[in-house]
Design a protein around this motif. Structure first.
Motif, PDB file in Angstrom:
ATOM      1  N   ILE A 135       0.756  -1.169  -0.045  1.00  0.00           N
ATOM      2  CA  ILE A 135      -0.067  -0.022   0.200  1.00  0.00           C
ATOM      3  C   ILE A 135       0.850   1.267   0.021  1.00  0.00           C
ATOM      4  CG2 ILE A 135      -0.163   0.172   2.516  1.00  0.00           C
ATOM      5  CD1 ILE A 135      -3.281   0.651   2.073  1.00  0.00           C
ATOM      6  N   SER A 136       0.370   2.309  -0.585  1.00  0.00           N
ATOM      7  CA  SER A 136       1.007   3.787  -0.537  1.00  0.00           C
ATOM      8  C   SER A 136      -0.254   4.626  -0.741  1.00  0.00           C
ATOM      9  CB  SER A 136       2.269   3.878  -1.752  1.00  0.00           C
ATOM     10  OG  SER A 136       1.674   3.848  -2.898  1.00  0.00           O
ATOM     11  N   VAL A 137       0.254   5.833  -0.347  1.00  0.00           N
ATOM     12  CA  VAL A 137      -0.765   7.015  -0.750  1.00  0.00           C
ATOM     13  C   VAL A 137      -0.283   7.988  -1.132  1.00  0.00           C
ATOM     14  CG1 VAL A 137      -2.377   6.263   1.002  1.00  0.00           C
ATOM     15  CG2 VAL A 137      -0.434   7.601   1.763  1.00  0.00           C
ATOM     16  N   ASP A 138      -1.020   8.895  -2.048  1.00  0.00           N
ATOM     17  CA  ASP A 138      -0.421  10.229  -2.598  1.00  0.00           C
ATOM     18  C   ASP A 138      -1.592  11.212  -2.820  1.00  0.00           C
ATOM     19  OD1 ASP A 138       1.216  12.263  -3.585  1.00  0.00           O
ATOM     20  OD2 ASP A 138       1.065  11.264  -5.756  1.00  0.00           O
ATOM     21  N   GLY A 139      -1.872  12.122  -1.944  1.00  0.00           N
ATOM     22  CA  GLY A 139      -2.873  13.091  -1.862  1.00  0.00           C
ATOM     23  C   GLY A 139      -4.131  12.324  -1.762  1.00  0.00           C
ATOM     24  N   ASP A 140      -5.042  12.367  -2.538  1.00  0.00           N
ATOM     25  CA  ASP A 140      -6.274  11.678  -2.492  1.00  0.00           C
ATOM     26  C   ASP A 140      -6.420  10.339  -3.055  1.00  0.00           C
ATOM     27  OD1 ASP A 140      -7.617  13.645  -1.033  1.00  0.00           O
ATOM     28  OD2 ASP A 140      -8.505  14.823  -2.786  1.00  0.00           O
ATOM     29  N   LEU A 141      -4.833   9.796  -3.485  1.00  0.00           N
ATOM     30  CA  LEU A 141      -5.048   8.577  -4.100  1.00  0.00           C
ATOM     31  C   LEU A 141      -4.370   7.431  -3.192  1.00  0.00           C
ATOM     32  CD1 LEU A 141      -3.984   9.804  -7.754  1.00  0.00           C
ATOM     33  CD2 LEU A 141      -6.358   9.266  -6.823  1.00  0.00           C
ATOM     34  N   LEU A 142      -4.967   6.259  -3.285  1.00  0.00           N
ATOM     35  CA  LEU A 142      -4.272   5.059  -2.333  1.00  0.00           C
ATOM     36  C   LEU A 142      -3.944   4.155  -3.565  1.00  0.00           C
ATOM     37  CD1 LEU A 142      -5.469   3.513   1.056  1.00  0.00           C
ATOM     38  CD2 LEU A 142      -5.097   2.123  -1.222  1.00  0.00           C
ATOM     39  N   PHE A 143      -2.950   3.481  -3.501  1.00  0.00           N
ATOM     40  CA  PHE A 143      -2.432   2.341  -4.432  1.00  0.00           C
ATOM     41  C   PHE A 143      -2.352   1.024  -3.828  1.00  0.00           C
ATOM     42  CE2 PHE A 143      -0.547   6.556  -5.736  1.00  0.00           C
ATOM     43  CZ  PHE A 143      -1.321   6.797  -6.925  1.00  0.00           C
ATOM     44  N   LEU A 144      -2.769  -0.012  -4.346  1.00  0.00           N
ATOM     45  CA  LEU A 144      -2.693  -1.452  -3.680  1.00  0.00           C
ATOM     46  C   LEU A 144      -2.070  -2.343  -4.926  1.00  0.00           C
ATOM     47  CD1 LEU A 144      -6.115  -2.441  -2.183  1.00  0.00           C
ATOM     48  CD2 LEU A 144      -3.921  -1.650  -0.836  1.00  0.00           C
ATOM     49  N   SER A 145      -1.063  -2.932  -4.404  1.00  0.00           N
ATOM     50  CA  SER A 145      -0.392  -4.115  -5.060  1.00  0.00           C
ATOM     51  C   SER A 145      -1.333  -5.307  -5.124  1.00  0.00           C
ATOM     52  CB  SER A 145       0.928  -4.389  -4.781  1.00  0.00           C
ATOM     53  OG  SER A 145       1.753  -3.481  -5.183  1.00  0.00           O
ATOM     54  N   THR A 146      -1.638  -6.052  -6.142  1.00  0.00           N
ATOM     55  CA  THR A 146      -2.105  -7.464  -6.130  1.00  0.00           C
ATOM     56  C   THR A 146      -1.317  -8.370  -6.852  1.00  0.00           C
ATOM     57  OG1 THR A 146      -4.440  -6.463  -6.376  1.00  0.00           O
ATOM     58  CG2 THR A 146      -4.193  -8.913  -7.066  1.00  0.00           C
ATOM     59  N   ASP A 147      -0.822  -9.363  -6.041  1.00  0.00           N
ATOM     60  CA  ASP A 147       0.323 -10.281  -6.656  1.00  0.00           C
ATOM     61  C   ASP A 147      -0.326 -11.924  -6.390  1.00  0.00           C
ATOM     62  OD1 ASP A 147       2.606 -10.975  -8.018  1.00  0.00           O
ATOM     63  OD2 ASP A 147       3.592 -11.547  -5.971  1.00  0.00           O
ATOM     64  N   SER A 148      -1.485 -12.005  -6.634  1.00  0.00           N
ATOM     65  CA  SER A 148      -2.400 -13.162  -6.432  1.00  0.00           C
ATOM     66  C   SER A 148      -3.292 -13.322  -7.630  1.00  0.00           C
ATOM     67  CB  SER A 148      -2.877 -13.384  -5.086  1.00  0.00           C
ATOM     68  OG  SER A 148      -3.774 -12.482  -5.126  1.00  0.00           O
ATOM     69  N   SER A 149      -3.153 -14.399  -8.368  1.00  0.00           N
ATOM     70  CA  SER A 149      -3.964 -14.378  -9.605  1.00  0.00           C
ATOM     71  C   SER A 149      -5.519 -14.473  -9.386  1.00  0.00           C
ATOM     72  CB  SER A 149      -3.624 -15.768 -10.289  1.00  0.00           C
ATOM     73  OG  SER A 149      -4.301 -15.774 -11.588  1.00  0.00           O
ATOM     74  N   ARG A 150      -6.275 -13.511  -9.955  1.00  0.00           N
ATOM     75  CA  ARG A 150      -7.687 -13.227  -9.631  1.00  0.00           C
ATOM     76  C   ARG A 150      -8.362 -13.245 -10.879  1.00  0.00           C
ATOM     77  NH1 ARG A 150      -7.734 -13.546  -4.435  1.00  0.00           N
ATOM     78  NH2 ARG A 150     -10.074 -12.827  -4.805  1.00  0.00           N
ATOM     79  N   SER A 151      -9.598 -13.642 -10.718  1.00  0.00           N
ATOM     80  CA  SER A 151     -10.581 -13.918 -11.755  1.00  0.00           C
ATOM     81  C   SER A 151     -11.009 -12.535 -12.574  1.00  0.00           C
ATOM     82  CB  SER A 151     -12.010 -14.551 -11.255  1.00  0.00           C
ATOM     83  OG  SER A 151     -12.670 -13.480 -10.280  1.00  0.00           O
ATOM     84  N   ASP A 152     -10.762 -11.439 -12.054  1.00  0.00           N
ATOM     85  CA  ASP A 152     -11.043 -10.058 -12.570  1.00  0.00           C
ATOM     86  C   ASP A 152     -10.452  -9.177 -11.743  1.00  0.00           C
ATOM     87  OD1 ASP A 152     -13.019  -9.307 -10.752  1.00  0.00           O
ATOM     88  OD2 ASP A 152     -14.427 -10.526 -11.928  1.00  0.00           O
ATOM     89  N   ASP A 153     -10.539  -7.894 -12.233  1.00  0.00           N
ATOM     90  CA  ASP A 153      -9.806  -6.616 -11.308  1.00  0.00           C
ATOM     91  C   ASP A 153     -10.810  -6.201 -10.280  1.00  0.00           C
ATOM     92  OD1 ASP A 153     -11.598  -5.462 -12.955  1.00  0.00           O
ATOM     93  OD2 ASP A 153     -10.014  -3.727 -13.634  1.00  0.00           O
ATOM     94  N   SER A 154     -11.730  -6.745 -10.080  1.00  0.00           N
ATOM     95  CA  SER A 154     -12.772  -6.213  -9.027  1.00  0.00           C
ATOM     96  C   SER A 154     -12.380  -6.626  -7.641  1.00  0.00           C
ATOM     97  CB  SER A 154     -14.188  -6.467  -9.465  1.00  0.00           C
ATOM     98  OG  SER A 154     -14.527  -8.031  -9.048  1.00  0.00           O
TER      99      SER A 154
END
Length: 493
Positions: A135-154
């Protein structure tokens, strides 16, 4: 913690994984084991209210505390703990902004109000599965890393094999203007997913250096070679236009070949984590079998200056921290993948440790020169996963180098490396083993210093807040930040 590209196998393999850890750790000079996230979190006893009251005692030399017993040095006081909502989830990394702490976990992330460190409050919890959710934050934005294979991006996705072309991994972006109601606004798919990411601040654009590794010919979106990092460009005024704009190759020769050439050492197939020092246009990368120093004056074109290896004691180059004067880098070795019991006499003081490197020379002639290792001096039980993990500088200034660091079930260590050849621990906090009959997963994932206090995201126990009172670190209490993404190191001076 690093996980294999086999992608989140069933928790039913926990016992086998524990046996594999024992075998590998005894086999050679260093070993990186796959997928410690498959180990079941050790639950232990319910969190005691005594934690917030400053309970605990000092350890006797060589002593291992009782199960779940809180121990700490005299110069540390536990102030508060907020238990995890789900004891079976794995808590991961943290970021800070103003009076808020953002804590990732394999199910999503939590926002805490830490305006009063003695009484932190949970503001909201967002469910969005996809380990590790770095996780990281910048202003009003938050970023998450996904490193596990998922059925979609939801955020409603389910696990799906990486062999499926439709599977998704990468970066998720949230609008966090309303802390009680974050909104998911954008995803960016990246090759081999996003195990970790590092925010590189800019003017009109922010950049994310996305670290991932372990390609496989069977994975349509993660085929070898994978010798670089993804660069994601995020227009600040229009973050929904975020996209991958480059994939710089950091290891044109392929990097460390690993075993059998270098037994017990991870083959370099990407990076695990990168720390940037924007004020110096400098970055340090921990890249599996290699440690690198590189120039980021052109964010889309990072350029390697120097590269080092340690094929005797390092198994998996995990993370990096610059000192305040930017003439040293501390690299961590995640021996055992975060799931091994490596803080014991059998493993010794130079494996699963920190490596202290000094930076010599100028410009493109700068070199990383090894000086010494540091490992916590407190022995841990053979049922406790323990190894060097995420930490941050304590901005003491005055030419002193001190940092706080997580060691999983080894707890939290404050240590000084002003003398690069003679580092020493000056404070600690830990709990006794979660389990006494088998290897369990737990302890502090990240321990960071922010505005006068230490915050730890414990894998099982949740958020811990500690106060450090020591003449060597008191000057740091005068340093106040409006934000902290630890892998984006500020210039404290």
């Amino acid at each position: 913690m690093h996980t294999s590209r086999a992608r989140r196998r069933s928790l039913g393999v926990a016992a086998a994984a524990a046996g594999l850890l024992t075998t590998l750790l005894a086999a050679g000079p260093a070993a990186a084991t796959p997928d410690p996230g498959d180990l079941l979190p050790g639950v232990g006893a319910p969190q005691s209210a005594a934690t917030a009251a400053g309970a605990g005692r000092e350890l006797a030399p060589g002593e291992i505390p009782g199960q779940d017993e809180i121990v700490h040095s005299r110069n540390i006081k536990p102030l508060a703990n907020i238990p995890s909502t789900d004891p079976n989830q794995i808590n991961s990394d943290m970021a800070f902004q103003g009076k808020y702490a953002y804590a990732g976990n394999y199910n999503g992330f939590v926002i805490y109000d830490i305006g009063n460190p003695k009484a932190p409050k949970k503001v909201t919890e967002v469910l969005c599965p996809g380990g590790q959710n770095d996780i990281s934050v910048d202003g009003d934005l938050l970023f998450l890393s996904t490193d596990s294979s998922r059925s979609d991006d939801s955020c409603n996705s389910v696990s799906q094999p990486a062999t499926e072309k439709s599977s998704w991994e990468g970066i998720k972006i949230f609008d966090i203007k309303d802390k009680k109601n974050p909104k998911y606004i954008k995803s960016v798919e990246t090759p081999c997913g996003s195990h970790t990411h590092t925010l590189v601040p800019g003017g009109r654009n922010a950049y994310l250096y996305v670290s991932s590794y372990n390609p496989n010919d069977a994975f349509p979106d993660c085929k070898p070679p994978h010798d670089g990092i993804s660069v994601v460009k995020v227009p600040k005024k229009n973050p929904t236009q975020a996209a991958v704009v480059a994939f710089p190759i950091l290891f044109p020769d392929g990097g460390n070949p690993g075993g059998p050439t270098n037994p017990g050492v991870s083959k370099t197939t990407g990076c695990h984590d990168i720390t940037v020092l924007p004020s110096k246009d400098l970055a340090a990368g921990a890249c599996m079998g290699d440690g690198i120093l590189f120039d980021i004056s052109k964010p889309e074109e990072p350029r390697v200056i120097d590269r080092v290896q340690d094929n005797v004691n390092f198994a998996f180059w995990h993370s990096a921290t610059f000192n305040e004067r930017a003439n040293k880098v501390v690299f961590t070795d995640e021996l055992g993948g975060g799931g091994g019991a490596t803080c014991n006499e059998a493993t010794g003081p130079t494996r699963g440790a920190d490596g202290i490197y000094e930076i010599t020379g100028r410009g493109d002639q700068r070199k990383l020169v090894f000086k010494s290792y540091f490992k916590i001096p407190r022995m841990q039980a053979d049922t406790e996963n323990c190894v060097a993990h995420n930490g941050s500088l304590i901005p003491v200034g005055g030419g002193r180098d001190i940092m706080v660091q997580a060691w999983y079930q080894g707890g939290i260590s404050v240590w000084e490396f002003t003398d690069s050849t003679s580092p020493k621990e000056i404070a600690y906090f830990e709990r006794g083993p979660l389990t006494t009959d088998k290897l369990g997963l737990g302890g502090s994932w990240s321990a960071y210093y922010y505005n006068g206090h230490i915050y730890s995201n414990d894998i099982v126990k949740g958020l811990d807040v500690l106060r450090l009172d020591d003449w060597r670190t008191d000057s740091a209490k005068w340093v106040w930040l409006d934000r902290l993404n630890v892998q984006t190191q500020p210039d404290y001076r």
